[in-house]
Design a protein around this motif. Structure first.
Motif: not given
Length: 90
Positions: A20-22, A26-31, A38-48, A74-76
């Protein structure tokens, strides 16, 4: 009592977390790369996610805010799949 010989579930957990971390890194670097963005495409959710959404502990002199945010990309997901594949080969 003899310990059952087999694969360690803690090793699987650590490999999945590393995937997950790696993968996220890599998705962050490829943005910014046009054909890899497309590797950095995803969804963020959480509390706060907002200022008022944090769990706040006010102790008078110290204010502690707790929050949790998870971003699945996608990368994770690819990193998790690769880490499970590596675990099965060990």
């Amino acid at each position: 009592m003899a310990r059952e010989v087999g694969k360690n579930s803690w090793a699987l957990l650590l490999l999945i977390l590393a995937g997950i971390v790696i993968g996220g890194f890599l998705g962050y670097l490829a943005r910014d790369v046009s054909w890899l963005s497309w590797l950095n495409y995803g969804q963020e959710f959480g509390v706060g996610s907002g200022e008022s959404d944090y769990l706040t502990l006010n102790l008078g002199m110290i204010v502690i805010r707790f929050g949790l945010s998870i971003k699945i990309t996608i990368a994770s997901i690819i990193g998790v799949i690769i880490s499970i594949f590596i675990y099965r080969k060990l």
